[in-house]
Scaffold this motif. Structure first.
Motif, PDB file in Angstrom:
ATOM      1  N   SER A 119       0.831  -1.200   0.000  1.00  0.00           N
ATOM      2  CA  SER A 119       0.000   0.000   0.000  1.00  0.00           C
ATOM      3  C   SER A 119       0.869   1.254   0.000  1.00  0.00           C
ATOM      4  O   SER A 119       0.627   2.199  -0.760  1.00  0.00           O
ATOM      5  CB  SER A 119      -0.921  -0.014   1.223  1.00  0.00           C
ATOM      6  N   LEU A 120       1.885   1.263   0.829  1.00  0.00           N
ATOM      7  CA  LEU A 120       2.796   2.416   0.894  1.00  0.00           C
ATOM      8  C   LEU A 120       3.561   2.596  -0.404  1.00  0.00           C
ATOM      9  O   LEU A 120       3.723   3.719  -0.894  1.00  0.00           O
ATOM     10  CB  LEU A 120       3.764   2.249   2.064  1.00  0.00           C
ATOM     11  N   ALA A 121       4.043   1.511  -0.990  1.00  0.00           N
ATOM     12  CA  ALA A 121       4.785   1.592  -2.253  1.00  0.00           C
ATOM     13  C   ALA A 121       3.889   2.106  -3.373  1.00  0.00           C
ATOM     14  O   ALA A 121       4.332   2.900  -4.218  1.00  0.00           O
ATOM     15  CB  ALA A 121       5.364   0.234  -2.609  1.00  0.00           C
ATOM     16  N   SER A 122       2.640   1.691  -3.381  1.00  0.00           N
ATOM     17  CA  SER A 122       1.699   2.167  -4.396  1.00  0.00           C
ATOM     18  C   SER A 122       1.480   3.662  -4.279  1.00  0.00           C
ATOM     19  O   SER A 122       1.456   4.377  -5.287  1.00  0.00           O
ATOM     20  CB  SER A 122       0.356   1.448  -4.257  1.00  0.00           C
ATOM     21  N   GLU A 123       1.315   4.137  -3.059  1.00  0.00           N
ATOM     22  CA  GLU A 123       1.115   5.568  -2.843  1.00  0.00           C
ATOM     23  C   GLU A 123       2.341   6.367  -3.276  1.00  0.00           C
ATOM     24  O   GLU A 123       2.220   7.410  -3.914  1.00  0.00           O
ATOM     25  CB  GLU A 123       0.810   5.842  -1.373  1.00  0.00           C
ATOM     26  N   GLN A 124       3.532   5.879  -2.937  1.00  0.00           N
ATOM     27  CA  GLN A 124       4.758   6.582  -3.306  1.00  0.00           C
ATOM     28  C   GLN A 124       4.941   6.602  -4.822  1.00  0.00           C
ATOM     29  O   GLN A 124       5.376   7.598  -5.389  1.00  0.00           O
ATOM     30  CB  GLN A 124       5.979   5.952  -2.627  1.00  0.00           C
ATOM     31  N   GLY A 125       4.624   5.521  -5.476  1.00  0.00           N
ATOM     32  CA  GLY A 125       4.712   5.467  -6.934  1.00  0.00           C
ATOM     33  C   GLY A 125       3.780   6.472  -7.588  1.00  0.00           C
ATOM     34  O   GLY A 125       4.133   7.125  -8.567  1.00  0.00           O
ATOM     35  N   GLY A 126       2.592   6.609  -7.026  1.00  0.00           N
ATOM     36  CA  GLY A 126       1.643   7.598  -7.536  1.00  0.00           C
ATOM     37  C   GLY A 126       2.168   9.008  -7.378  1.00  0.00           C
ATOM     38  O   GLY A 126       1.999   9.858  -8.257  1.00  0.00           O
ATOM     39  N   LYS A 127       2.828   9.270  -6.265  1.00  0.00           N
ATOM     40  CA  LYS A 127       3.395  10.601  -6.025  1.00  0.00           C
ATOM     41  C   LYS A 127       4.536  10.916  -6.991  1.00  0.00           C
ATOM     42  O   LYS A 127       4.822  12.072  -7.260  1.00  0.00           O
ATOM     43  CB  LYS A 127       3.893  10.714  -4.581  1.00  0.00           C
ATOM     44  N   LEU A 128       5.196   9.883  -7.490  1.00  0.00           N
ATOM     45  CA  LEU A 128       6.285  10.072  -8.440  1.00  0.00           C
ATOM     46  C   LEU A 128       5.780  10.238  -9.873  1.00  0.00           C
ATOM     47  O   LEU A 128       6.570  10.366 -10.797  1.00  0.00           O
ATOM     48  CB  LEU A 128       7.252   8.889  -8.383  1.00  0.00           C
ATOM     49  N   GLY A 129       4.474  10.226 -10.041  1.00  0.00           N
ATOM     50  CA  GLY A 129       3.893  10.399 -11.366  1.00  0.00           C
ATOM     51  C   GLY A 129       3.781   9.112 -12.158  1.00  0.00           C
ATOM     52  O   GLY A 129       3.610   9.139 -13.368  1.00  0.00           O
TER      53      GLY A 129
END
Length: 123
Positions: A54-64
């Motif tokens: 879940s955290l990795a998915s959110e961070q990936g989204g923040k990176l565009g």
């Protein structure tokens, strides 16, 4: 409802050689439905570990990188295939020799099985 899903997961486990566990969790990694074999590595079933997707998915989204729907992680001896079906996360735990494509192919069957559970958690 959860018992029916768990029984369905037990029938899915032998369909892919090397599949050792199927877990459905919330975004915090708390198991809702869990069907595993005895050979499963215990750290892979802990909420702290499961929540990292879940955290990795959110961070990936923040990176565009846009919305992440799946992650495959390889470890020595095991692999994890995780699907993001907000608000639920599905984790498949398998030996490293399991066919990753076959594991990914279970997504639609699993999603159909947890459809009602997903609605219940959303409301």
């Amino acid at each position: 409802m959860a018992e029916d899903i768990q029984e369905f997961f037990k029938t899915l486990l032998p369909t892919v050689d090397g599949l050792e566990g199927i877990l459905v969790t919330d975004r915090d990694g708390i198991p809702i439905v869990k069907s595993t074999m005895t050979s499963i590595p215990l750290p892979a079933t802990k909420p702290g570990f499961l929540a990292t997707f879940s955290l990795a998915s959110e961070q990936g989204g923040k990176l565009g990188l846009s919305h992440n729907t799946a992650i495959v992680s390889m470890y020595s001896g095991h692999q994890l295939v995780q699907f993001n079906h907000h608000p639920l996360m599905v984790t498949l735990i398998a030996r490293d020799t399991a066919n990753t494509g076959s594991l990914m192919g279970l997504e639609n069957e699993i999603l159909a099985a947890i459809k009602d559970l997903k609605i219940a958690v959303e409301t």
